[in-house]
Design a protein around this motif. Structure first.
Motif, mmCIF file in Angstrom:
data_model
loop_
_atom_site.group_PDB
_atom_site.id
_atom_site.type_symbol
_atom_site.label_atom_id
_atom_site.label_comp_id
_atom_site.label_asym_id
_atom_site.label_seq_id
_atom_site.Cartn_x
_atom_site.Cartn_y
_atom_site.Cartn_z
ATOM 1 N N ASN A 24 12.453 -24.541 -17.217
ATOM 2 C CA ASN A 24 12.106 -23.704 -18.366
ATOM 3 C C ASN A 24 11.068 -24.419 -19.218
ATOM 4 O O ASN A 24 11.062 -25.644 -19.298
ATOM 5 C CB ASN A 24 13.339 -23.423 -19.222
ATOM 6 C CG ASN A 24 14.259 -22.416 -18.570
ATOM 7 O OD1 ASN A 24 15.126 -22.779 -17.788
ATOM 8 N ND2 ASN A 24 14.047 -21.143 -18.874
ATOM 9 N N PRO A 55 4.379 -12.687 -9.424
ATOM 10 C CA PRO A 55 5.168 -13.790 -10.003
ATOM 11 C C PRO A 55 5.962 -14.591 -8.977
ATOM 12 O O PRO A 55 6.506 -15.635 -9.302
ATOM 13 C CB PRO A 55 6.115 -13.076 -10.972
ATOM 14 C CG PRO A 55 6.214 -11.686 -10.452
ATOM 15 C CD PRO A 55 4.892 -11.378 -9.838
ATOM 16 N N GLU A 66 9.599 -18.441 -8.590
ATOM 17 C CA GLU A 66 9.453 -17.164 -9.274
ATOM 18 C C GLU A 66 9.236 -17.397 -10.754
ATOM 19 O O GLU A 66 10.034 -18.091 -11.416
ATOM 20 C CB GLU A 66 10.684 -16.290 -9.064
ATOM 21 C CG GLU A 66 10.516 -14.905 -9.681
ATOM 22 C CD GLU A 66 11.678 -13.983 -9.399
ATOM 23 O OE1 GLU A 66 12.732 -14.455 -8.927
ATOM 24 O OE2 GLU A 66 11.524 -12.767 -9.652
ATOM 25 N N ILE A 68 9.383 -15.951 -14.322
ATOM 26 C CA ILE A 68 9.989 -14.880 -15.116
ATOM 27 C C ILE A 68 9.558 -15.117 -16.552
ATOM 28 O O ILE A 68 10.118 -15.975 -17.263
ATOM 29 C CB ILE A 68 11.523 -14.859 -14.988
ATOM 30 C CG1 ILE A 68 11.921 -14.703 -13.524
ATOM 31 C CG2 ILE A 68 12.089 -13.701 -15.812
ATOM 32 C CD1 ILE A 68 13.428 -14.684 -13.275
ATOM 33 N N LYS A 69 8.562 -14.339 -16.981
ATOM 34 C CA LYS A 69 7.939 -14.580 -18.278
ATOM 35 C C LYS A 69 8.932 -14.426 -19.425
ATOM 36 O O LYS A 69 8.922 -15.206 -20.377
ATOM 37 C CB LYS A 69 6.755 -13.634 -18.467
ATOM 38 C CG LYS A 69 5.905 -13.929 -19.688
ATOM 39 C CD LYS A 69 4.664 -13.073 -19.728
ATOM 40 C CE LYS A 69 3.805 -13.419 -20.929
ATOM 41 N NZ LYS A 69 2.575 -12.597 -20.980
ATOM 42 N N SER A 70 9.801 -13.423 -19.308
ATOM 43 C CA SER A 70 10.747 -13.137 -20.391
ATOM 44 C C SER A 70 11.759 -14.257 -20.575
ATOM 45 O O SER A 70 12.347 -14.405 -21.653
ATOM 46 C CB SER A 70 11.485 -11.826 -20.112
ATOM 47 O OG SER A 70 12.212 -11.918 -18.906
ATOM 48 N N LYS A 71 11.953 -15.041 -19.540
ATOM 49 C CA LYS A 71 12.906 -16.151 -19.603
ATOM 50 C C LYS A 71 12.202 -17.503 -19.705
ATOM 51 O O LYS A 71 12.871 -18.541 -19.704
ATOM 52 C CB LYS A 71 13.810 -16.143 -18.364
ATOM 53 C CG LYS A 71 14.727 -14.932 -18.285
ATOM 54 C CD LYS A 71 15.677 -15.044 -17.099
ATOM 55 C CE LYS A 71 16.632 -13.850 -17.055
ATOM 56 N NZ LYS A 71 17.586 -13.952 -15.909
ATOM 57 N N SER A 73 10.743 -19.102 -17.475
ATOM 58 C CA SER A 73 11.270 -19.906 -16.372
ATOM 59 C C SER A 73 10.373 -19.844 -15.151
ATOM 60 O O SER A 73 9.623 -18.889 -14.955
ATOM 61 C CB SER A 73 12.678 -19.430 -15.998
ATOM 62 O OG SER A 73 12.630 -18.173 -15.357
#
Lengths: 114, 116
Positions: A24, A55, A66, A68-71, A73
């Motif tokens: 992260n 992604p 992968e 994951i923009k919202s996380k 991560s």
């Protein structure tokens, strides 16, 4: 300040097990993302990278990651590890348009038992 | 096609001494980076050069640390009045283009510095 966090310091797996290493980062803007690997006695090498687009990115030796923009991560995965994957893995972030410097996580040591 | 080379591979020095660490980038690479990796940690950015000039030296921990790249190729990291806390592996990396964050950095083997 921007930072990168890797969840696991040391992971031990048996051959053929699946791998997921967490990463992260803390930055709200556009980033480029990388996973580097350091095999015992060798230099840091690029495993895979994400700049834009799909992604899910694929790298060398069957690894994928992968974004994951919202996380915030960028987790690294491999369906079936081999003994030769024993190494230290580093996640790194580059802040878009702030030059090429990389911000690294603290690393995850992966040990694969034959 | 040689990769990034760094000399020496190991350096042991005494507290208070001056040391120089050298990096030879891949031929033709215009960007050069220095990182420091302490035990159990990831590499930490120190400074990077585009050509001869230091484009970003925000990672240098204090004024005991200085780096040069006078001809745009070889770089030297200089540490004055070394302290035990300077003990680490110093990594150099180079990449092909100027002013871009899209270019892969190729890392050297590092110099392991031990300050007694």
């Amino acid at each position: 300040a921007q930072s990168v966090s890797q969840h696991n310091h040391h992971v031990i797996l048996s051959e053929a097990a699946s791998l997921e290493l967490g990463c992260n980062y803390s930055y709200g803007g556009t980033v480029n993302l990388f996973w580097y690997v350091q095999y015992p006695g060798q230099h840091l090498q690029l495993l895979l990278k994400y700049f834009s687009g799909d992604p899910l990115v694929k790298g060398i030796k069957g690894f994928e990651a992968e974004f994951i923009k919202s996380k915030f991560s960028f987790n690294l995965r491999k369906p079936s590890v081999q003994w030769s994957d024993t190494a230290e893995y580093f996640c790194a972030v580059n802040i878009y348009n702030q030059g090429g410097k990389l911000i690294f996580g603290q690393g995850t040591e992966l040990s694969v038992k034959p | 096609g040689a990769g990034v080379s760094q000399t020496p591979s190991n350096k042991v020095t005494e507290k208070g001494k001056y040391v120089e660490l050298r990096c030879d980038p891949i031929s033709g690479h215009t960007a050069l980076y220095w990182y420091r990796q302490s035990l159990g940690q990831g590499p930490e950015f120190l400074i990077y050069f585009q050509g001869t000039g230091a484009a970003d030296d925000s990672g240098l921990p204090n004024d005991r640390f200085f780096a040069v790249r006078p001809e745009g190729s070889v770089s030297t990291l200089k540490i004055q009045r070394t302290e035990r806390g300077d003990s680490a592996v110093y990594l150099c990396a180079s990449s092909q283009k100027l002013a871009s964050s899209y270019n892969e950095q190729f890392f050297g083997p590092g110099t392991r510095l031990t300050v007694l």
